[in-house]
Design a protein around this motif. Sequence first.
Motif, PDB file in Angstrom:
ATOM      1  N   MET A  58     -29.431  -5.262-114.880  1.00 55.55           N
ATOM      2  CA  MET A  58     -29.433  -6.331-113.886  1.00 55.55           C
ATOM      3  C   MET A  58     -28.478  -5.941-112.772  1.00 55.55           C
ATOM      4  O   MET A  58     -27.478  -5.275-113.026  1.00 55.55           O
ATOM      5  CB  MET A  58     -28.977  -7.645-114.514  1.00 55.55           C
ATOM      6  CG  MET A  58     -29.989  -8.233-115.493  1.00 55.55           C
ATOM      7  SD  MET A  58     -29.522  -9.847-116.091  1.00 55.55           S
ATOM      8  CE  MET A  58     -28.244  -9.431-117.248  1.00 55.55           C
ATOM      9  N   PRO A  59     -28.764  -6.348-111.530  1.00 57.37           N
ATOM     10  CA  PRO A  59     -27.848  -6.000-110.452  1.00 57.37           C
ATOM     11  C   PRO A  59     -26.509  -6.724-110.596  1.00 57.37           C
ATOM     12  O   PRO A  59     -26.423  -7.741-111.277  1.00 57.37           O
ATOM     13  CB  PRO A  59     -28.591  -6.446-109.194  1.00 57.37           C
ATOM     14  CG  PRO A  59     -29.641  -7.389-109.639  1.00 57.37           C
ATOM     15  CD  PRO A  59     -29.979  -7.015-111.044  1.00 57.37           C
ATOM     16  N   ASP A  60     -25.497  -6.203-109.948  1.00 59.42           N
ATOM     17  CA  ASP A  60     -24.135  -6.769-109.889  1.00 59.42           C
ATOM     18  C   ASP A  60     -23.360  -6.720-111.196  1.00 59.42           C
ATOM     19  O   ASP A  60     -22.309  -6.115-111.275  1.00 59.42           O
ATOM     20  CB  ASP A  60     -24.146  -8.216-109.364  1.00 59.42           C
ATOM     21  CG  ASP A  60     -24.809  -8.295-108.002  1.00 59.42           C
ATOM     22  OD1 ASP A  60     -24.559  -7.386-107.194  1.00 59.42           O
ATOM     23  OD2 ASP A  60     -25.594  -9.225-107.766  1.00 59.42           O
ATOM     24  N   SER A  62     -24.122  -5.964-115.300  1.00 57.36           N
ATOM     25  CA  SER A  62     -25.174  -5.657-116.269  1.00 57.36           C
ATOM     26  C   SER A  62     -24.951  -6.438-117.557  1.00 57.36           C
ATOM     27  O   SER A  62     -23.851  -6.930-117.816  1.00 57.36           O
ATOM     28  CB  SER A  62     -25.193  -4.155-116.559  1.00 57.36           C
ATOM     29  OG  SER A  62     -24.179  -3.829-117.467  1.00 57.36           O
TER      30      SER A  62
END
Lengths: 248, 253
Positions: A58-60, A62
């Motif tokens: 996931m972005p930003d 994990s």
Amino acid sequence: MKISCVAIDDEPLALDLLSKFIQQTTFLELVGKFSNAIEALGYINQHEVNLIFMDIQMPDLSGMELARILDGKKNSSPTRVIFCTAYHQFALEGYKVEALDYLLKPYSYEDFLAAATKAYQYFGRIGTPAQPTSSASQTPAADYIFLKVEYQLVKVVLKDITHVEAYKDYVKVHLKSKNHPLLSLTSMKNMEELLPKDRFMRVHRSFIISLDHIDSIAKNVIHIGNQQIAVGDLYKEQFSEFVSRWTN
Amino acid sequence: MHELFNPGKPYLPNKRWVPGDVFQMLLYVISIGLSTSVALVEKWQKDEALRGELERQRINTELSYLKAQINPHFFFNTLNNIYSLTTLDVSKAQEALLKLSRMMRYVLYENQKDTTLLSKEVKFIEDYLELMKMRLSQKVHLLVKLEEPKEDLIIAPMLFLPFLENCFKHGVSSQQESEISISLEVMGDTVFFEAKNSIFPIPPDSPEALENGIGLVNTQRRLSLLYPEKHRLKLGKDENSGQYGVHLTINLA
């Protein structure tokens, strides 16, 4: 009592499916769904969450990082994690942060339920059977079970069973009233499902014990009558939890 | 011996004819020299041919090693999304499945070949972006402008994919709005490709961080082997917009 769950996935459709699966499961309660780990962390810090289903990539922030953050303050929050990801390479990492299970995308409801059931057993919520997944799990409230022993079904009173021992393709059911165990053609897994969870516990790959018949416990060895049974590594956590219920 | 054939005559050896000897010597030297040089030239030519062949083989091996590969998780994530879609919108799920199978066919078969048609490559990019869109949140704005090539040009397969994957790898945030724009134009024999994305840091231990940009390096090498002197690649951060941009021009003639 239900297990409170949070679902986290950055992909909207994947989050939808995950939420649907959680809502579909009677012993799980979806208390929040998030498209990113940062918002989810804020929520988890302020609310009681037992179980997190989440993606890793996931972005930003994990999923693995979030799991590590939660793992770091394990004592204050008993939150456990089940990963749902397309990456099979991270299973090992997952077990390092003590994830309860690791679902590989795409996964079916059966896969999901198997993972959820693990959580259910972990949290030790005993009561109504989780889900009628198989006829065996619908334990009758009766005080006896029937076992297939040499071409006939033998009625066995639950109170009489001291422990069950794996024996190749058979299981040996040891009874208090008899010197010789009954030999039945079934698996340990079936036996585990057949016996009520509040009275019996799997403590080893080859042993299920009757909690009523425990005479004493020394470290990881259980004494039942003159039989000594070691607690397997896999089952230590569950067993020590049981023990701590009585020692506190 | 002389006595035997000419009894009584004294042995008077002829005077040596020196120029004759010299001539003969020269003849020897010249013929040996000639044959040696002919053999040498032959060997040199053979070696040269062999070296050329080896070089070609080496380039082929390198090219097959450099072949672009799609991230396998793309498939599994997409399949998971389609699985989810089947419960929400069957016709959309069907559409996505068809796109996915068309893509798989391209990846499995076209990518094995050295060349493919530009129109197929464009279709592949289109399918990839469509399926990617399905996975994105509302925060990502994806602008796509792909021109259908009018006449069919020949191109190496999956040349643009690493740039596309990169856009989604770096250009998506869960917190902020972001923009990704992709465009492809064809003019005569020349393709103009452009990809731009916002830049966000990748979480250090996310699975993607561990793939550390091998795709881009490979693509650059691949371009220089396949289209030496025929392509122009410019990539980097644009200071004005703060976006990362890729500009690739290839002459396919």
